[in-house]
Write a protein that holds these residues in place. Structure first.
Motif, PDB file in Angstrom:
ATOM      1  N   ASN A 158       0.816  -1.226   0.000  1.00  0.00           N
ATOM      2  CA  ASN A 158       0.000   0.000   0.000  1.00  0.00           C
ATOM      3  C   ASN A 158       0.844   1.268   0.000  1.00  0.00           C
ATOM      4  O   ASN A 158       0.331   2.347   0.312  1.00  0.00           O
ATOM      5  N   GLU A 159       2.153   1.131  -0.289  1.00  0.00           N
ATOM      6  CA  GLU A 159       3.076   2.268  -0.385  1.00  0.00           C
ATOM      7  C   GLU A 159       3.290   2.986   0.948  1.00  0.00           C
ATOM      8  O   GLU A 159       3.485   4.203   0.976  1.00  0.00           O
ATOM      9  N   VAL A 160       3.285   2.255   2.045  1.00  0.00           N
ATOM     10  CA  VAL A 160       3.587   2.820   3.362  1.00  0.00           C
ATOM     11  C   VAL A 160       5.043   2.483   3.673  1.00  0.00           C
ATOM     12  O   VAL A 160       5.448   1.327   3.599  1.00  0.00           O
ATOM     13  N   ALA A 161       5.832   3.509   4.012  1.00  0.00           N
ATOM     14  CA  ALA A 161       7.254   3.313   4.318  1.00  0.00           C
ATOM     15  C   ALA A 161       7.406   2.624   5.667  1.00  0.00           C
ATOM     16  O   ALA A 161       6.727   2.962   6.639  1.00  0.00           O
ATOM     17  N   VAL A 162       8.320   1.646   5.710  1.00  0.00           N
ATOM     18  CA  VAL A 162       8.653   0.957   6.956  1.00  0.00           C
ATOM     19  C   VAL A 162      10.170   0.763   6.982  1.00  0.00           C
ATOM     20  O   VAL A 162      10.763   0.348   6.001  1.00  0.00           O
TER      21      VAL A 162
END
Length: 130
Positions: free
Chosen positions: A21-25
């Motif tokens: 979902n294109e969330v940076a981690v």
């Protein structure tokens, strides 16, 4: 209450990736020294896995390097997953909610800013207005 504060140095460079979902981690390992023992033995570090999300993840990946000193505020989380062989694995990590950068930025990382030059400016006493 599940709250933890850790003060330590990064054991290696942080690793950033994005979820589907294109969330940076970003994940990193923090070396945190145990208290000194009474017998005077050398301090032993604990190697603590940390994970941060979104903007904090991007900032950590962009500005931290191996050896950077940080203060991580967060919570302890346990989770499980199945590895490639189908074995159930358990992970305990700190989910960082706030990360304070305590090491000064390296000279090479600073942008060229006329108000904060990398090299000192040579000014003679004749150039001063007072």
């Amino acid at each position: 209450m599940n709250k933890v504060f850790l003060l330590g140095h990064l054991a290696r460079d942080p690793e950033m990736r994005y979820t589907p979902n294109e969330v940076a981690v970003t994940t990193f390992t923090l070396a945190v020294n145990r208290p000194k023992s009474k017998d005077g033995a050398e301090q032993q570090p604990d190697w603590i896995s940390c994970v941060v999300w979104q903007k904090t993840a991007e900032n950590c990946a962009n500005y931290l390097r191996k050896g950077s000193k940080v203060l991580v505020e967060g919570r302890i989380q346990t989770r499980s997953f199945n590895d490639k062989e189908g074995n159930k694995r358990y992970v305990t990590e700190v989910v960082g909610e706030n990360v304070q950068f305590l090491s000064p930025r390296n000279q090479s990382e600073q942008s060229e800013d006329p108000f904060h030059p990398k090299q000192p400016i040579n000014i003679s006493d004749d150039d001063l207005p007072f």
